[in-house]
Design a protein around this motif. Structure first.
Motif, PDB file in Angstrom:
ATOM      1  N   UNK A 264       0.827  -1.205   0.000  1.00 54.46           N
ATOM      2  CA  UNK A 264       0.000   0.000   0.000  1.00 54.46           C
ATOM      3  C   UNK A 264       0.866   1.261   0.000  1.00 54.46           C
ATOM      4  N   UNK A 265       1.875   1.293   0.854  1.00 53.72           N
ATOM      5  CA  UNK A 265       2.744   2.464   0.929  1.00 53.72           C
ATOM      6  C   UNK A 265       3.561   2.602  -0.356  1.00 53.72           C
ATOM      7  N   UNK A 266       4.029   1.475  -0.869  1.00 49.24           N
ATOM      8  CA  UNK A 266       4.848   1.509  -2.090  1.00 49.24           C
ATOM      9  C   UNK A 266       4.071   2.112  -3.249  1.00 49.24           C
ATOM     10  N   UNK A 267       2.780   1.824  -3.326  1.00 50.98           N
ATOM     11  CA  UNK A 267       1.965   2.354  -4.411  1.00 50.98           C
ATOM     12  C   UNK A 267       1.904   3.872  -4.339  1.00 50.98           C
ATOM     13  N   UNK A 268       1.755   4.414  -3.128  1.00 50.44           N
ATOM     14  CA  UNK A 268       1.696   5.865  -2.951  1.00 50.44           C
ATOM     15  C   UNK A 268       3.046   6.502  -3.277  1.00 50.44           C
ATOM     16  N   UNK A 269       4.124   5.933  -2.726  1.00 47.24           N
ATOM     17  CA  UNK A 269       5.451   6.507  -2.946  1.00 47.24           C
ATOM     18  C   UNK A 269       5.875   6.389  -4.406  1.00 47.24           C
ATOM     19  N   UNK A 270       5.525   5.275  -5.038  1.00 46.44           N
ATOM     20  CA  UNK A 270       5.918   5.083  -6.443  1.00 46.44           C
ATOM     21  C   UNK A 270       5.292   6.163  -7.310  1.00 46.44           C
ATOM     22  N   UNK A 271       4.049   6.519  -7.025  1.00 43.48           N
ATOM     23  CA  UNK A 271       3.375   7.580  -7.782  1.00 43.48           C
ATOM     24  C   UNK A 271       4.109   8.904  -7.627  1.00 43.48           C
ATOM     25  N   UNK A 272       4.542   9.206  -6.396  1.00 45.98           N
ATOM     26  CA  UNK A 272       5.258  10.460  -6.153  1.00 45.98           C
ATOM     27  C   UNK A 272       6.603  10.476  -6.872  1.00 45.98           C
ATOM     28  N   UNK A 273       7.313   9.360  -6.820  1.00 42.32           N
ATOM     29  CA  UNK A 273       8.654   9.302  -7.418  1.00 42.32           C
ATOM     30  C   UNK A 273       8.578   9.367  -8.933  1.00 42.32           C
ATOM     31  N   UNK A 351      12.894   2.107   3.703  1.00 37.11           N
ATOM     32  CA  UNK A 351      13.185   0.826   3.057  1.00 37.11           C
ATOM     33  C   UNK A 351      12.380   0.695   1.769  1.00 37.11           C
ATOM     34  N   UNK A 352      11.116   1.072   1.848  1.00 36.53           N
ATOM     35  CA  UNK A 352      10.263   1.027   0.654  1.00 36.53           C
ATOM     36  C   UNK A 352      10.737   2.050  -0.376  1.00 36.53           C
ATOM     37  N   UNK A 353      11.058   3.251   0.091  1.00 34.20           N
ATOM     38  CA  UNK A 353      11.517   4.301  -0.823  1.00 34.20           C
ATOM     39  C   UNK A 353      12.797   3.892  -1.537  1.00 34.20           C
ATOM     40  N   UNK A 354      13.718   3.270  -0.807  1.00 32.92           N
ATOM     41  CA  UNK A 354      14.971   2.822  -1.422  1.00 32.92           C
ATOM     42  C   UNK A 354      14.701   1.813  -2.521  1.00 32.92           C
ATOM     43  N   UNK A 355      13.736   0.912  -2.299  1.00 33.16           N
ATOM     44  CA  UNK A 355      13.436  -0.101  -3.313  1.00 33.16           C
ATOM     45  C   UNK A 355      12.858   0.534  -4.568  1.00 33.16           C
ATOM     46  N   UNK A 356      12.079   1.622  -4.406  1.00 28.72           N
ATOM     47  CA  UNK A 356      11.487   2.289  -5.570  1.00 28.72           C
ATOM     48  C   UNK A 356      12.563   2.995  -6.384  1.00 28.72           C
ATOM     49  N   UNK A 357      13.453   3.713  -5.709  1.00 23.42           N
ATOM     50  CA  UNK A 357      14.539   4.384  -6.429  1.00 23.42           C
ATOM     51  C   UNK A 357      15.482   3.366  -7.068  1.00 23.42           C
ATOM     52  N   UNK A 358      15.602   2.193  -6.433  1.00 23.53           N
ATOM     53  CA  UNK A 358      16.460   1.159  -7.008  1.00 23.53           C
ATOM     54  C   UNK A 358      15.914   0.665  -8.341  1.00 23.53           C
ATOM     55  N   UNK A 481       7.444  13.136   2.117  1.00 23.02           N
ATOM     56  CA  UNK A 481       7.354  13.879   0.859  1.00 23.02           C
ATOM     57  C   UNK A 481       8.542  14.805   0.680  1.00 23.02           C
ATOM     58  N   UNK A 482       9.020  15.399   1.771  1.00 25.15           N
ATOM     59  CA  UNK A 482      10.177  16.285   1.656  1.00 25.15           C
ATOM     60  C   UNK A 482      11.400  15.516   1.199  1.00 25.15           C
ATOM     61  N   UNK A 483      11.568  14.300   1.714  1.00 20.96           N
ATOM     62  CA  UNK A 483      12.699  13.482   1.310  1.00 20.96           C
ATOM     63  C   UNK A 483      12.581  13.089  -0.153  1.00 20.96           C
ATOM     64  N   UNK A 484      11.378  12.717  -0.587  1.00 22.51           N
ATOM     65  CA  UNK A 484      11.163  12.377  -1.992  1.00 22.51           C
ATOM     66  C   UNK A 484      11.527  13.557  -2.878  1.00 22.51           C
ATOM     67  N   UNK A 485      11.102  14.763  -2.476  1.00 21.83           N
ATOM     68  CA  UNK A 485      11.409  15.965  -3.264  1.00 21.83           C
ATOM     69  C   UNK A 485      12.913  16.207  -3.356  1.00 21.83           C
ATOM     70  N   UNK A 486      13.616  16.082  -2.230  1.00 22.55           N
ATOM     71  CA  UNK A 486      15.064  16.296  -2.219  1.00 22.55           C
ATOM     72  C   UNK A 486      15.767  15.306  -3.134  1.00 22.55           C
TER      73      UNK A 486
END
Length: 492
Positions: A264-273, A351-358, A481-486
């Motif tokens: 669920x979280x990955x889906x939200x973060x993936x959209x932002x990234x 951890x989820x964010x790192x996997x998306x950027x990977x 979100x701030x980290x994603x933006x940076x």
């Protein structure tokens, strides 16, 4: 029940009628609407601060609720908002935006509407904040989570803005709508812009307490009960802490809940990234001459000299296409996460964010977790579920052991970003900060990110906070979100 109105009285005046504040021969000149509203709010306060029922307030509140044609279930502590709305669908629109700020009108007050609003507001607040004591069942936790969702809707927030943890589920700031959709005529509505951000941490604390009061191992051992659970940050924290004590069906159900939450979280973060592209346009590479790359506006502009007024037709000598190739200088992202007890939310999110950027092209991601020992989780960085199962929450904190793993990974500083997530309460403060300052001076981008607990409360060592500020790398809040933006800005 006989309907009571201001203009009609009988020779018999019931006690509930007098206590509810209705105008009577013995009580003339009393505004019934003001007194009704006060009765409902006095009951709300009594219920919040005293577990014993107040019979007089209960009977008076029942008279008020029935008189304004609302269901008596609003006064039943066991009835969820969901169950009430299912039986009375017309109330859903009144709960939406019920407590959201809205512009003042011409000053007129609809006092009858204010009474109705008081009854609905009391229901939502009591269901969420009067969480009781004793053992909690899976159904009770799920019901509370649903009622907390109705509180979000009542405040005009988007789902997950106030509680729930995760990106867009608790770590997001509240999106208060400027107008509400509930009952109108509220008079002057208080400014909730400062209050709302404080509600999220309180909801997280209540939910964490409910989870702790559950017999979680027994619930997980029963697949039917486990299926009733709605994964949240508080629940995931307990599962990660207790995973080594689970086996068989209980362990399988725990893993299923963790994976649901991660997805669920990955889906939200993936959209932002994915909203941002990685790499600048490389104009040295000729554009592909395909229809999707056709620059229609530029093509028309460049061929305007070929316009034929007689034929009213534009003759095109040359087609122009957009450049889509991007420079692919490899970027290295090193994420260092403190996995001590206060860092669960950050551990899960990052951890989820790192996997998306990977998963992005030309981004080389490394993940390190630490407490008093450091663990290189890079081999599992593409699978946040497996990564989280390898974490060991709790223990002390020694960032120097993580630094020993991170520094050798910085091969090309100008193309490297180091994200360090911690509350920075370290016992080797000076040596660790000097190492971090050295990374910054080398040309690598260093981003310190403060901790966020499962209740949403942030905590950062002020000693580190001041020195990071002087270094020119201020600590970001735990807001994902701030980290994603940076990161998107650096990788663009």
């Amino acid at each position: 029940m006989t309907e009571h109105t201001t203009g009609h009285t009988t020779g018999h005046t019931p006690e509930s009628e007098q206590s509810a504040g209705y105008a009577t021969p013995q009580n003339p000149g009393v505004d019934p609407h003001d007194n009704r509203r006060q009765i409902l709010y006095w009951r709300l306060l009594a219920r919040l601060f005293d577990h014993e029922e107040q019979p007089t307030l209960e009977s008076a509140s029942l008279a008020v609720v029935e008189d304004i044609a609302l269901p008596s279930a609003l006064l039943d502590p066991q009835a969820s908002v969901d169950s009430i709305v299912q039986r009375h669908p017309e109330l859903a629109a009144e709960f939406d935006g019920l407590m959201a700020p809205e512009p003042d009108d011409d000053g007129a007050r609809d006092r009858a509407a204010e009474v109705r609003r008081a009854a609905l507001v009391s229901k939502v607040l009591l269901n969420v904040f009067a969480s009781g004591s004793g053992t909690v069942t899976a159904g009770q936790l799920t019901r509370w989570q649903s009622d907390a969702g109705w509180l979000e809707r009542a405040l005009g927030c988007k789902p997950g803005d106030l509680h729930g943890g995760g990106a867009g589920r608790g770590t997001a700031g509240p999106g208060v709508s400027p107008t509400g959709t509930g009952t109108g005529g509220r008079g002057t509505t208080p400014d909730l812009s400062r209050l709302i951000p404080e509600i999220g941490p309180e909801l997280g604390a209540i939910e964490a307490d409910l989870v702790k009061r559950m017999r979680l191992r027994e619930v997980l051992a029963d697949s039917k009960l486990a299926a009733q659970l709605t994964p949240s940050m508080s629940l995931i924290e307990q599962l990660l802490r207790d995973k080594n004590n689970l086996s068989g069906v209980a362990l399988a159900n725990a893993k299923a809940l963790i994976r649901r939450f991660v997805d669920e979280i990955a889906e939200v973060l993936r959209t932002q990234v994915e909203k941002a592209t990685v790499g600048a346009l490389d104009r040295s590479v000729p554009p592909k001459r395909v229809f999707r790359n056709l620059d229609l506006d530029r093509t028309i502009w460049k061929n305007l000299t070929n316009w034929s007024p007689e034929e009213e037709r534009l003759y095109v000598d040359r087609l122009y296409y957009r450049h889509t190739a991007r420079k692919t200088t490899p970027q290295r992202l090193i994420v260092v996460v403190d996995q001590s007890g206060s860092m669960v939310d950050s551990m899960v999110n990052c951890t989820i964010l790192a996997s998306i950027f990977a998963g992005l092209p030309k981004v080389d991601v490394h993940l390190i977790a630490y407490d008093t020992q450091a663990l290189d989780l890079t081999p599992w960085v593409h699978d946040p579920f497996e990564t989280l199962l390898r974490t060991n929450l709790g223990g002390g904190t020694d960032g120097t052991v993580a630094m020993a793993l991170a520094q050798p990974k910085i091969a090309e500083p100008r193309n490297t970003v180091v994200v360090w997530i911690s509350d920075f309460y370290e016992w080797q403060t000076e040596p660790l900060f000097e190492s971090m300052a050295a990374i910054h001076r080398s040309g690598a981008k260093f981003i310190p990110v403060g901790s966020v607990t499962s209740s949403g409360r942030g905590s950062v060592n002020p000693w580190f906070r001041e020195r990071f500020k002087d270094l020119g790398t201020p600590v970001l809040s735990g807001h994902i979100r701030k980290l994603v933006h940076e990161l998107k800005t650096f990788l663009a």
